[in-house]
Design a protein around this motif. Structure first.
Motif, PDB file in Angstrom:
ATOM      1  N   LEU A 147       0.851  -1.190   0.000  1.00 34.74           N
ATOM      2  CA  LEU A 147       0.000   0.000   0.000  1.00 34.74           C
ATOM      3  C   LEU A 147       0.886   1.239   0.000  1.00 34.74           C
ATOM      4  N   ILE A 148       0.423   2.255  -0.726  1.00 34.06           N
ATOM      5  CA  ILE A 148       1.136   3.520  -0.770  1.00 34.06           C
ATOM      6  C   ILE A 148       0.256   4.636  -0.218  1.00 34.06           C
ATOM      7  N   LEU A 149       0.905   5.679   0.251  1.00 28.27           N
ATOM      8  CA  LEU A 149       0.232   6.913   0.641  1.00 28.27           C
ATOM      9  C   LEU A 149       0.819   7.962  -0.282  1.00 28.27           C
ATOM     10  N   TYR A 150      -0.046   8.621  -1.073  1.00 28.07           N
ATOM     11  CA  TYR A 150       0.486   9.513  -2.106  1.00 28.07           C
ATOM     12  C   TYR A 150      -0.418  10.711  -2.362  1.00 28.07           C
ATOM     13  N   PRO A 151       0.189  11.831  -2.832  1.00 29.06           N
ATOM     14  CA  PRO A 151      -0.604  13.002  -3.174  1.00 29.06           C
ATOM     15  C   PRO A 151      -1.252  12.779  -4.543  1.00 29.06           C
ATOM     16  N   TRP A 179      -4.756  13.620  -0.404  1.00 29.69           N
ATOM     17  CA  TRP A 179      -3.804  12.538  -0.151  1.00 29.69           C
ATOM     18  C   TRP A 179      -4.569  11.226  -0.203  1.00 29.69           C
ATOM     19  N   GLY A 180      -3.998  10.241  -0.890  1.00 25.58           N
ATOM     20  CA  GLY A 180      -4.714   8.994  -1.084  1.00 25.58           C
ATOM     21  C   GLY A 180      -3.938   7.770  -0.658  1.00 25.58           C
ATOM     22  N   ILE A 181      -4.690   6.713  -0.396  1.00 26.85           N
ATOM     23  CA  ILE A 181      -4.126   5.384  -0.174  1.00 26.85           C
ATOM     24  C   ILE A 181      -4.279   4.669  -1.508  1.00 26.85           C
ATOM     25  N   VAL A 188       5.395   5.802   1.874  1.00 26.01           N
ATOM     26  CA  VAL A 188       4.833   7.155   1.861  1.00 26.01           C
ATOM     27  C   VAL A 188       5.622   7.981   0.854  1.00 26.01           C
ATOM     28  N   VAL A 189       4.926   8.499  -0.152  1.00 19.77           N
ATOM     29  CA  VAL A 189       5.572   9.334  -1.164  1.00 19.77           C
ATOM     30  C   VAL A 189       5.997  10.644  -0.505  1.00 19.77           C
ATOM     31  N   ASN A 190       7.225  11.025  -0.723  1.00 18.61           N
ATOM     32  CA  ASN A 190       7.777  12.217  -0.086  1.00 18.61           C
ATOM     33  C   ASN A 190       7.711  13.415  -1.046  1.00 18.61           C
TER      34      ASN A 190
END
Length: 186
Positions: A17-21, A26-28, A157-159
């Motif tokens: 799973l990613i967390l991204y803008p 912000w989305g999963i 988590v996308v930085n």
């Protein structure tokens, strides 16, 4: 940004799973064709899997992989929309079964956002995009507002764009193959 895309794609390909803008909030996200990854998204959001999730695709060519028949009106709506617009289509295909609604529909958006475009293009497939919050809780307007449970529950988590304020979810339009158009969310 290319390094972020590479890491994100690798996580998605590994079933993570990613967390991204996104182009909205912000989305999963995860691989939209991987039922186990989709199951993890529902568990993390504490959401029943009868409530379908949105997917992002790069363009109309990619869209056609996941919808048996894309109505002509859909391409017109996508072209003229001046804000992010998610369309619910009939007859979803090639996606995780637990991602498709009971009536066979799927919600898909083609984002007008460089990171999301490059991500879906490099992954070469649909990516789940659901707001980064526990079901029933308010949508986080910024990275700082994301619940620690969500932050700990994703694999990457996308930085990027952590200071960006995102408070506008997409419009949602249901477009059936019979020609009926219904606005779900303006």
């Amino acid at each position: 940004m290319q390094n972020q895309i590479k890491e994100t794609v690798q996580t998605i390909k590994n079933g993570g799973l990613i967390l991204y803008p996104t182009d909205t909030v912000w989305g999963i996200g995860c691989d939209a064709s991987n039922p186990e990854a989709v199951k993890k998204v529902y568990a993390l959001k504490q959401r029943v899997d009868s409530k379908a999730l949105i997917c992002l695709v790069a363009d109309d060519r990619m869209l056609k992989r996941y919808i048996k028949t894309v109505p002509e009106a859909a391409l017109d709506i996508i072209e003229i929309s001046d804000k992010p617009t998610t369309i619910i289509y009939d007859n979803a295909q090639n996606l995780a079964p637990n991602l498709i609604a009971e009536d066979g529909t799927i919600a898909i958006r083609i984002p007008d956002d460089d990171f999301c475009y490059q991500l879906t293009r490099k992954f070469n497939g649909a990516i789940v995009s659901t707001s980064a919050n526990i079901s029933g809780q308010p949508t986080a307007k910024s990275f700082k507002e994301i619940d620690p449970v969500i932050l700990k529950g994703v694999d990457y988590v996308v930085n990027l764009q952590r200071e960006k304020i995102c408070d506008k979810p997409s419009s949602i339009i249901k477009l059936s193959n019979s020609g009926i158009v219904k606005i779900i969310r303006k």
